[in-house]
Design an enzyme around this catalytic site. Sequence first.
Site, mmCIF file in Angstrom:
data_model
loop_
_atom_site.group_PDB
_atom_site.id
_atom_site.type_symbol
_atom_site.label_atom_id
_atom_site.label_comp_id
_atom_site.label_asym_id
_atom_site.label_seq_id
_atom_site.Cartn_x
_atom_site.Cartn_y
_atom_site.Cartn_z
ATOM 1 N N LYS A 120 34.029 29.280 32.824
ATOM 2 C CA LYS A 120 33.185 30.114 31.870
ATOM 3 C C LYS A 120 34.204 31.451 31.191
ATOM 4 C CE LYS A 120 32.022 34.217 33.141
ATOM 5 N NZ LYS A 120 31.701 35.378 33.476
ATOM 6 N N PRO B 212 38.124 27.234 39.957
ATOM 7 C CA PRO B 212 38.476 27.846 41.066
ATOM 8 C C PRO B 212 37.194 29.043 42.077
ATOM 9 C CG PRO B 212 40.004 29.007 39.248
ATOM 10 C CD PRO B 212 39.059 27.639 39.117
ATOM 11 N N VAL B 213 36.883 29.268 42.997
ATOM 12 C CA VAL B 213 35.833 29.982 43.419
ATOM 13 C C VAL B 213 36.103 31.819 42.842
ATOM 14 C CG1 VAL B 213 34.140 30.501 45.240
ATOM 15 C CG2 VAL B 213 35.496 28.376 45.220
ATOM 16 N N GLY C 186 36.020 35.066 38.810
ATOM 17 C CA GLY C 186 35.543 35.443 37.753
ATOM 18 C C GLY C 186 34.864 34.437 36.155
ATOM 19 N N LEU C 187 34.961 33.083 36.674
ATOM 20 C CA LEU C 187 35.300 32.123 35.847
ATOM 21 C C LEU C 187 33.419 31.632 35.799
ATOM 22 C CD1 LEU C 187 37.961 30.044 36.654
ATOM 23 C CD2 LEU C 187 37.510 32.063 34.826
ATOM 24 N N ALA C 188 32.575 31.830 37.204
ATOM 25 C CA ALA C 188 31.182 31.782 36.800
ATOM 26 C C ALA C 188 30.823 30.097 37.664
ATOM 27 C CB ALA C 188 30.566 32.261 35.852
ATOM 28 N N GLY C 189 31.707 29.816 38.351
ATOM 29 C CA GLY C 189 31.983 28.645 39.170
ATOM 30 C C GLY C 189 30.495 28.009 39.137
ATOM 31 N N GLY C 190 29.922 28.927 40.514
ATOM 32 C CA GLY C 190 29.080 28.812 40.789
ATOM 33 C C GLY C 190 27.737 29.083 40.248
ATOM 34 N N ASP D 175 24.196 34.717 34.784
ATOM 35 C CA ASP D 175 25.157 33.915 34.335
ATOM 36 C C ASP D 175 24.589 32.370 33.656
ATOM 37 O OD1 ASP D 175 27.038 36.459 33.758
ATOM 38 O OD2 ASP D 175 28.263 35.426 35.629
HETATM 39 P P1 ATP Z 1 30.411 35.855 39.466
HETATM 40 O O1 ATP Z 1 31.146 36.470 38.232
HETATM 41 O O2 ATP Z 1 29.207 35.378 39.135
HETATM 42 O O3 ATP Z 1 30.855 36.720 41.304
HETATM 43 P P2 ATP Z 1 32.291 33.750 39.985
HETATM 44 O O4 ATP Z 1 32.959 32.981 39.212
HETATM 45 O O5 ATP Z 1 33.625 34.920 40.350
HETATM 46 O O6 ATP Z 1 30.880 34.467 39.683
HETATM 47 P P3 ATP Z 1 31.687 31.766 41.873
HETATM 48 O O7 ATP Z 1 32.745 31.227 41.761
HETATM 49 O O8 ATP Z 1 30.448 31.753 41.477
HETATM 50 O O9 ATP Z 1 32.777 33.564 41.740
HETATM 51 O O10 ATP Z 1 31.424 32.485 43.938
HETATM 52 C C1 ATP Z 1 30.766 33.169 44.374
HETATM 53 C C2 ATP Z 1 30.357 32.699 45.238
HETATM 54 O O11 ATP Z 1 29.636 32.458 45.855
HETATM 55 C C3 ATP Z 1 31.747 32.539 46.157
HETATM 56 O O12 ATP Z 1 32.282 33.952 47.538
HETATM 57 C C4 ATP Z 1 30.914 31.363 47.185
HETATM 58 O O13 ATP Z 1 31.330 31.411 48.708
HETATM 59 C C5 ATP Z 1 29.556 31.416 46.888
HETATM 60 N N1 ATP Z 1 28.205 30.321 46.360
HETATM 61 C C6 ATP Z 1 27.944 29.587 45.868
HETATM 62 N N2 ATP Z 1 27.749 28.513 45.564
HETATM 63 C C7 ATP Z 1 28.282 28.215 45.002
HETATM 64 C C8 ATP Z 1 28.957 27.205 44.290
HETATM 65 N N3 ATP Z 1 28.294 26.059 43.609
HETATM 66 N N4 ATP Z 1 30.555 27.125 43.729
HETATM 67 C C9 ATP Z 1 31.438 28.723 44.224
HETATM 68 N N5 ATP Z 1 30.820 29.229 44.655
HETATM 69 C C10 ATP Z 1 29.527 29.652 45.316
#
Ligand code: ATP
Length: 285
Positions: free
Chosen positions: A11, A95-96, A99-103, A137
């Site tokens: 997202k 990408p982890v 800021g793209l709500a991957g988790g 999210d």
């Molecule tokens: P948010 O803005 O909600 O913090 P984000 O997109 O910036 O999300 P994510 O990719 O969701 O960040 O990852 C944040 C942290 O969550 C990572 O440091 C990782 O160790 C942990 N994590 C837990 N589950 C997952 C998953 N399924 N995929 C990626 N990271 C995960």
Amino acid sequence: MSKIYVKAPAKINLLLDVIRKREDGFHEVEMIMTMVDLADRLEMEELPRDQIVLSSQVGFIPLDEKNLAFQAAKLIKERYGVKRGVYIHLDKQIPVAAGLAGGSSDAAATLRGLNRLWDLGLSRDELEVLGAELGSDVPFCIRGGTALARGRGEKLESISPPPQCWVILAKPPINVSTADVYGKFRVNDLKEHPSIPAMLDALSRQSFPDMCDSLGNVLEHVTLNRYPEVRQIKDCMIKAGADGVLMSGSGPTVFGLVSKEIKVARVYNALRGFCKEVYVVRMLT
Ligand code: ATP
């Protein structure tokens, strides 16, 4: 033994505003979120034993209870008394910590997928309520499309999708913690708020230029001040001619919106000089 595949799209926030800090420490937000065509792919297969097993091709994310997909599987399994096991393979493309709500999207895809795999018959609303227990999210990632989110981000109203365009995403090699950014953010210091009505109006008229003009994220200055590389990416996209540029969520990913294909290569090439993780995708409309 049945096996299913579920997509978990990333997202972006077209708008992110903070209204106030609540007594419980959380921030009350107003966000306009939409999905882009960059997705993790989850493969889910029944296991003959009563266990949740997670794997992934990337080595740097947790695969135990710290993983949001694992937490989602555990939550739905326990809540509905399911005595079956599942193997989930997470093909990470988003990408982890970007800021793209991957988790959150993986968690949402897990809930949707297990609802199917285990024939639970839960409605979208029921899945959204369950998802809210995992993160603010997650309900949006279950619903998908484009939505106005309020509260902590869990109160959703579906709205018109953005006009079709190219989205160039660039993530610098730094990890930004959402909690840290909110910790440094002071709502009382805000001089102005981005306009939700202006963005809603631009979307309902499918106006690409007005959508670009209405982009806004009040967290941007916190991350930009702390990490010069994020500012450098933003400046580079603007200079290369992107029509609208904004940091997504708490960062560090910056996205650029471009309506004409001819401009995409120019923005992409300008970024590739100093940023390794650059993606060119379409809006999911
Ligand atoms: P948010 O803005 O909600 O913090 P984000 O997109 O910036 O999300 P994510 O990719 O969701 O960040 O990852 C944040 C942290 O969550 C990572 O440091 C990782 O160790 C942990 N994590 C837990 N589950 C997952 C998953 N399924 N995929 C990626 N990271 C995960």
